[in-house]
Structures are given as structure tokens and as C-alpha cells.
Design an enzyme around this catalytic site. Structure first.
Site, PDB file in Angstrom:
ATOM      1  N   ASP A 166     -11.424 -26.582  -2.707  1.00 15.96           N
ATOM      2  CA  ASP A 166     -10.138 -27.291  -2.730  1.00 15.96           C
ATOM      3  C   ASP A 166     -10.034 -28.066  -4.034  1.00 15.96           C
ATOM      4  O   ASP A 166     -10.979 -28.715  -4.466  1.00 15.96           O
ATOM      5  CB  ASP A 166     -10.096 -28.258  -1.534  1.00 15.96           C
ATOM      6  CG  ASP A 166      -9.005 -29.313  -1.691  1.00 15.96           C
ATOM      7  OD1 ASP A 166      -7.917 -29.085  -1.157  1.00 15.96           O
ATOM      8  OD2 ASP A 166      -9.259 -30.345  -2.338  1.00 15.96           O
ATOM      9  N   ASP A 176      -3.842 -24.591  -3.584  1.00 15.16           N
ATOM     10  CA  ASP A 176      -5.024 -25.259  -4.129  1.00 15.16           C
ATOM     11  C   ASP A 176      -6.258 -25.150  -3.239  1.00 15.16           C
ATOM     12  O   ASP A 176      -7.216 -25.875  -3.421  1.00 15.16           O
ATOM     13  CB  ASP A 176      -4.713 -26.732  -4.443  1.00 15.16           C
ATOM     14  CG  ASP A 176      -4.558 -27.568  -3.187  1.00 15.16           C
ATOM     15  OD1 ASP A 176      -4.146 -27.013  -2.163  1.00 15.16           O
ATOM     16  OD2 ASP A 176      -4.854 -28.768  -3.243  1.00 15.16           O
ATOM     17  N   GLU A 177      -6.246 -24.236  -2.290  1.00 17.74           N
ATOM     18  CA  GLU A 177      -7.421 -24.047  -1.440  1.00 17.74           C
ATOM     19  C   GLU A 177      -7.703 -22.559  -1.283  1.00 17.74           C
ATOM     20  O   GLU A 177      -6.790 -21.794  -1.009  1.00 17.74           O
ATOM     21  CB  GLU A 177      -7.185 -24.643  -0.042  1.00 17.74           C
ATOM     22  CG  GLU A 177      -7.154 -26.149  -0.014  1.00 17.74           C
ATOM     23  CD  GLU A 177      -6.813 -26.666   1.381  1.00 17.74           C
ATOM     24  OE1 GLU A 177      -7.570 -26.389   2.315  1.00 17.74           O
ATOM     25  OE2 GLU A 177      -5.771 -27.312   1.497  1.00 17.74           O
TER      26      GLU A 177
HETATM   27 MG   LIG Z   1      -6.196 -30.248  -2.671  1.00 12.91          MG
END
Ligand SMILES: [Mg+2]
Length: 411
Positions: free
Chosen positions: A11, A107-108
């Protein structure tokens, strides 16, 4: 007994703000907030840098409140295209370690490292190398959770790695209960504010308290969702990742946090239409049609959660916006309580292969299919804004913001 898996969830910290800082180093070390439109009183923060978070600033706050918390806050407009590029760059780094990389959000990303130990050594070593490489190459801090399945990796990342100096944490079936059970029930993956209230009502306040109930109780109360939460409380997750996995794609969805609160139903419907287009584009890229559409709207007030989340079966399986949007709009008109909306989402589930469908007397599918394919081809070649609905030019439209083209001038 199934073979143990090695799953990482990586992340990116304060992703949008981190990308802005990576591209403009003069922002480093300063309180930065990525914000829809700070000039408007109701501009909403989409991401805050670590330094801004120290002032109590977080995503979802209006710009005026940020300014009150931190008068020196630096507002930056969002650049969606850069975020997508950085997200893809991160995928490229991860793909040096495994071919089984599955994006979970912008974002992961999940990495399946099962069977790579001989090649790369201990998974925690791999995690350290990844954290270092992402920092060296992209200037982005990433945090990594390790588990024996995606759920454990996600819990390890969200609940522990994010708080640790080395940005890494490992959970496994043996250690799960000791670490996770003392946490409040709202920390369990899959428990939203509404479910948290339901669980509080049956005196479940920690994850351990849910885990210790007989599984029949949550199952009787909330059906398959209750059973899934009970399994989550035990760290059990039967899903798989990566190519060759049996249909990991349960549905496709898109959601958007709006740059300000939308109270005008026309504006909200415009965003729902844009999201429907985006979801259909992705479904078609996967060669799928959906059988059920799900609409989600969240209100502006976090303390008094409002909004709704409803789904409806489509008259017939579909993968184009003109077929799906009427059902989505119907749900919105029926369930929206009239209060301002801050975030909205559309997803399509019950995916089936686009080539097998029931022939319909009333719907000339070949025509809508050919039209959709032509539109996809144009957007693939010339970008997401090469072709769009006129509604996207109205006040509520988010298409250009989402494509990083606010005002038509910015990157
Ligand atoms: Mg994040």
C-alpha cells in the site's frame, strides 16, 4: 489441507500527495493536501501528506477546515493521469518478483509470492527490498502486509504495518488471533459503519468476540455476509489471486470522492452515468457482462452517516451504459434521501462471458455491442476524454477531473 500461500499487500502512503511531492520535490517535508478545488468553500481533500496529517488533516475534509487546522497548508490540484502512471510503475517493480500481481485499488496491490522462496528467500526480505526499490525509484513510501491469504495480508498492512517504523508486518494462521482478536470490531476488514452498529447491538465490540460466536449466529442474522465476516474474524479467506485462478473477478466497480458535496440530483446522476461508463469499459475489456448493478452514495457527514448502498438485477445481462444506467438511476431515485453526497460508486457483479447470452426479441444486442466496441477502440487510442457524454460538460461532471484535465489545461 491446502498448501500455504505467501501473499503480500503493498500500500502506498498518502498516495496522491506522495506523487505530487515526488514530482515536485520543493513540496517535500511540507504539509500538502490534494484538493478538488480549494477556491471553493466546499473543495474536499482527496489526500494529505504525512506532515499535513500531523495537523489532523485527512481525506474527506473540506478545504476551509484544513486551513483552520493548518494555516500554512499547501493545496495541490489532483492529477489523475500521474497517479495512474505511478500505480503502473509500482506494478512494474512488483512484477520483477512475481507474475501474480493483482491491483486492488490505485494504491494497493496484492502479490502472490507462493513458491518463490527458493528464488527470492524469505518473504519479509522480499518485502524490505520492495519497500526500498519503490522509495529509490519513485520516491513513494510503501507499507507491506504479509499473510497466508489476501485477507491476512490486508489486515497485516492496514492494522499493523502502517503504524510501524519498518512499514512491515506479518500475520499467519498461528499468530492471527493473538494480534487481531483484541482489536475493535470496526477494524475488521468488511465491517463498515452500518455493520459496526449492528454488531454493537448484539454486544460484539472486539473481533475476538465475533470469532468466538458460533458461526450460525452471524449467518442467521446477515446471511452469507455474516458468515464471511465470521471467517474474516478467524483469518480464513478462500479467495485466490493471479492468472489461472478460478474467476477472481467477482465484479467490477468504480467509485469517486467528489471535489465538493453534491446536493443537486442532476449532478449526482451525471457522476453516476460517468461511473457507469467507466465500469462498462472495464467489464468489456475483461470480455464480461454483468447481471446485477450496485449503486452506492455516501453522505457528507461522517458523524451521522447517510447515504445508501443498493443493488438490483438487470432486466438482462449487459455491458453498455445505455442498458445499465437506467437501472442505476432508478435505484438512486428510489433510495437517495436528498442529503448531500460526498462519494458515489457503481459496480457490476454476476459477471458472465460476453459471448454467451440469452437471445432477446426486444434488444438488438449486436448493435449496442458494436457501438460499445467502437467507442472503446476510440478511447483506447485517443484517451478517456476523446469521446464523452454531453452531461460530462455540465456542472456536476467529473470525467475531466478524473482524467486529470481540470479546466482542460492541466496535465
Ligand atoms: Mg494508501
Amino acid at each position: 489441507m491446502k498448501r500455504q500461500k505467501t501473499i503480500l499487500l503493498a500500500d502506498a502512503e498518502s498516495f496522491y500527495a506522495s506523487v505530487e511531492m515526488a514530482q515536485n520535490p520543493s513540496l517535500r517535508g511540507k504539509p500538502v493536501a490534494v484538493c478538488g478545488d480549494p477556491a471553493l468553500r466546499h473543495g474536499i481533500v482527496l489526500a494529505a501528506s504525512r506532515e499535513a496529517k500531523a495537523y489532523g488533516i485527512k481525506a474527506g475534509q473540506p478545504a476551509w477546515e484544513c486551513r483552520r487546522l493548518c494555516p500554512g497548508i499547501i493545496f495541490v490540484r489532483p492529477h489523475m493521469n500521474s497517479y495512474l502512471e505511478y500505480s503502473l510503475e509500482m506494478t512494474r517493480i512488483f512484477e520483477q518478483f512475481t507474475d501474480r500481481v493483482v491491483p486492488y485499488s490505485i494504491d494497493e496491490q496484492f502479490l502472490d509470492l507462493s513458491g518463490c522462496e527458493r528464488l527470492w528467500g524469505e518473504p519479509r526480505e522480499v518485502a524490505r527490498r520492495i519497500i526500498r526499490q519503490v522509495w529509490d525509484k519513485l520516491g513513494i513510501r510503501c507499507r507491506i502486509g504479509l499473510g497466508e491469504n489476501p485477507l491476512q495480508a490486508k489486515m497485516a498492512c492496514d492494522r499493523f504495518a502502517k503504524k510501524r517504523a519498518d512499514a512491515f508486518f506479518e500475520l499467519n494462521s498461528a499468530s492471527y488471533a493473538a494480534h487481531v482478536w483484541p482489536l475493535p470490531i470496526g477494524d475488521l476488514f468488511g465491517v463498515g459503519t452500518r455493520m459496526e452498529r449492528h454488531l454493537h447491538r448484539i454486544a460484539v465490540r472486539t473481533i475476538g468476540q465475533l470469532a468466538r460466536l458460533p458461526r450460525e449466529i452471524p449467518t442467521r442474522l446477515w446471511g452469507v455476509n455474516g458468515l464471511l465476516l465470521w471467517l474474516n474474524a478467524h483469518g480464513i479467506d478462500y479467495s485466490t489471486l493471479g492468472p489461472g485462478a478460478p474467476a477472481p473477478q467477482k465484479g467490477v466497480g468504480h467509485c469517486a470522492t467528489l471535489p465538493r458535496d453534491y446536493a443537486d440530483p442532476q449532478e449526482i446522476e451525471t457522476v453516476l452515468l460517468e461511473l457507469t461508463e467507466a465500469v462498462c469499459f472495464r467489464a468489456r475489456a475483461l470480455g464480461k457482462m454483468g447481471t446485477t448493478v450496485h449503486v452506492y452514495c455516501r453522505g457528507a457527514d461522517f458523524d451521522h452517516p447517510s447515504g445508501f448502498s443498493r443493488q438490483k438485477k438487470l432486466p438482462e445481462p449487459a455491458s453498455s451504459a445505455p442498458e445499465i444506467y437506467p437501472t442505476a438511476r432508478q435505484l438512486f431515485r428510489r433510495y437517495w434521501d436528498g442529503r448531500p453526497v460526498r462519494a458515489a460508486g457503481i459496480s457490476l457483479s454476476g459477471l458472465i462471458d460476453r459471448r454467451c447470452y440469452q437471445l432477446s426479441l426486444f434488444n438488438r444486442r449486436e448493435i449496442t455491442d458494436a457501438l460499445s466496441d467502437a467507442m472503446d477502440g476510440i478511447r483506447e487510442r485517443f484517451g478517456p476524454t476523446a469521446l464523452f457524454r454531453a452531461a460530462s460538460l455540465t456542472a456536476g461532471g467529473q470525467l475531466f477531473t478524473r482524467a486529470g484535465l481540470i479546466g482542460g489545461h492541466e496535465r
